[in-house]
Design a protein around this motif. Structure first.
Motif, PDB file in Angstrom:
ATOM      1  N   ASN A  33       0.833  -1.214   0.000  1.00 47.88           N
ATOM      2  CA  ASN A  33       0.000   0.000   0.000  1.00 47.88           C
ATOM      3  C   ASN A  33       0.864   1.260   0.000  1.00 47.88           C
ATOM      4  OD1 ASN A  33       0.952   0.265   2.625  1.00 47.88           O
ATOM      5  ND2 ASN A  33      -0.986  -0.325   3.588  1.00 47.88           N
ATOM      6  N   ASP A  35       2.407   2.765   2.116  1.00 50.55           N
ATOM      7  CA  ASP A  35       2.274   3.677   3.258  1.00 50.55           C
ATOM      8  C   ASP A  35       3.557   3.773   4.083  1.00 50.55           C
ATOM      9  OD1 ASP A  35      -0.261   4.083   2.388  1.00 50.55           O
ATOM     10  OD2 ASP A  35      -1.258   3.022   4.032  1.00 50.55           O
ATOM     11  N   ILE A  75      -4.958   8.821   3.064  1.00 52.32           N
ATOM     12  CA  ILE A  75      -3.975   8.567   4.111  1.00 52.32           C
ATOM     13  C   ILE A  75      -2.752   7.882   3.495  1.00 52.32           C
ATOM     14  CG2 ILE A  75      -4.825   6.269   4.755  1.00 52.32           C
ATOM     15  CD1 ILE A  75      -4.433   7.128   7.714  1.00 52.32           C
ATOM     16  N   GLY A  77       0.823   6.757   1.787  1.00 53.38           N
ATOM     17  CA  GLY A  77       1.600   7.054   0.588  1.00 53.38           C
ATOM     18  C   GLY A  77       1.020   6.420  -0.657  1.00 53.38           C
ATOM     19  N   ASP A 182      -2.111   3.107  -6.008  1.00 49.38           N
ATOM     20  CA  ASP A 182      -2.083   2.692  -4.604  1.00 49.38           C
ATOM     21  C   ASP A 182      -2.568   1.233  -4.510  1.00 49.38           C
ATOM     22  OD1 ASP A 182      -1.723   2.908  -1.848  1.00 49.38           O
ATOM     23  OD2 ASP A 182      -2.816   4.797  -1.702  1.00 49.38           O
ATOM     24  N   ASN A 183      -2.314   0.591  -3.390  1.00 44.63           N
ATOM     25  CA  ASN A 183      -2.887  -0.719  -3.034  1.00 44.63           C
ATOM     26  C   ASN A 183      -2.758  -1.788  -4.121  1.00 44.63           C
ATOM     27  OD1 ASN A 183      -3.650   0.345  -0.546  1.00 44.63           O
ATOM     28  ND2 ASN A 183      -5.614   1.043  -1.332  1.00 44.63           N
TER      29      ASN A 183
HETATM   30 CA    CA Z   1      -1.359   3.980   0.287  1.00 39.31          CA
END
Ligand code: CA
Ligand code: CA
Ligand code: CA
Length: 214
Positions: A33, A35, A75, A77, A182-183
């Motif tokens: 993800n 993040d 939320i 990265g 993302d993801n």
């Molecule tokens: Ca992310």
């Protein structure tokens, strides 16, 4: 009474077999993800834990910090797939996946429009031969306008024979503004539910024929 049982037992058997058949087992092989990749924006970033930047550049984005770009869920990265040197990026997985014949693999990711400029961008993503990233085994094109929100896109691939592959994600063009990624996830799906349902029907039909022959 016997006639009644024969007529109604078969559908019950099919229903019982189908209910007993397990749902498709979706085993997650990999997910990212982005993040934990960093704590601040990083233009032309090339230090990914799980990805090589095999061509062009990409930007690492922290949600809402600058540029008006928000990541999935507002939320953490995410990635701008067209970096900051007018040469859109290609990400390829550092890991090589040995895909098995007959197993269905699902490569999914979240993409949004670029969020900052009125233009559309196109991303091609899929499974590529491990030794030749330009040779896609299965791929999907996604084209989004600036305002398209995050949505999940998936490419499914069932190899006919065992093959070694990498996951590849590339934005077309090169104007420093690309789709936002993302993801990312890779999962396998075995066995296919349709196969099990057909097996159940086949067994039920076999049972019915045996009962009639007796
Ligand atoms: Ca992310
Ligand atoms: Ca950029
Ligand atoms: Ca662009």
């Amino acid at each position: 009474m016997i006639r009644f049982l024969t007529r109604f037992a078969a559908p019950l058997t099919v229903a019982a077999l189908m209910a007993a058949a397990p749902a498709a087992q979706a085993g997650v092989i990999f997910s990212d993800n982005f993040d934990a990749q960093g704590s601040s924006n990083a233009l032309n970033f090339n230090g990914f834990t799980n990805w090589n930047v095999s061509a062009g550049t990409v930007d690492y984005i922290r949600s809402g910090v600058a540029y008006g770009i928000h990541c999935a869920g507002n939320i953490g990265g995410c990635i701008d797939l067209d970096g900051s040197n007018n040469n859109a990026g290609v990400l390829s997985s550092k890991l090589v996946y040995d895909l098995l014949a007959g197993t269905t693999y699902l490569f999914s990711l979240d993409l949004s429009g670029n969020q900052v400029r009125n233009e559309s961008n196109t991303v091609n993503f899929g499974f590529a031969l491990a030794g030749d990233l330009g040779s896609f085994l299965a791929s999907e094109l996604v084209t989004l306008d600036r305002t398209n929100p995050f949505s999940t896109y998936t490419v499914a691939y069932t190899p006919g024979s065992n093959v070694s592959a990498r996951l590849v994600i590339g934005n077309s063009g090169g104007d420093n503004v690309g789709l936002i990624l993302d993801n990312v996830a890779l999962s396998s799906e075995v066995p296919e539910p349709g196969t099990l349902a057909l097996l159940g029907l086949g067994l039920a039909a076999l049972g019915l024929r045996r009962r009639r022959a007796a």
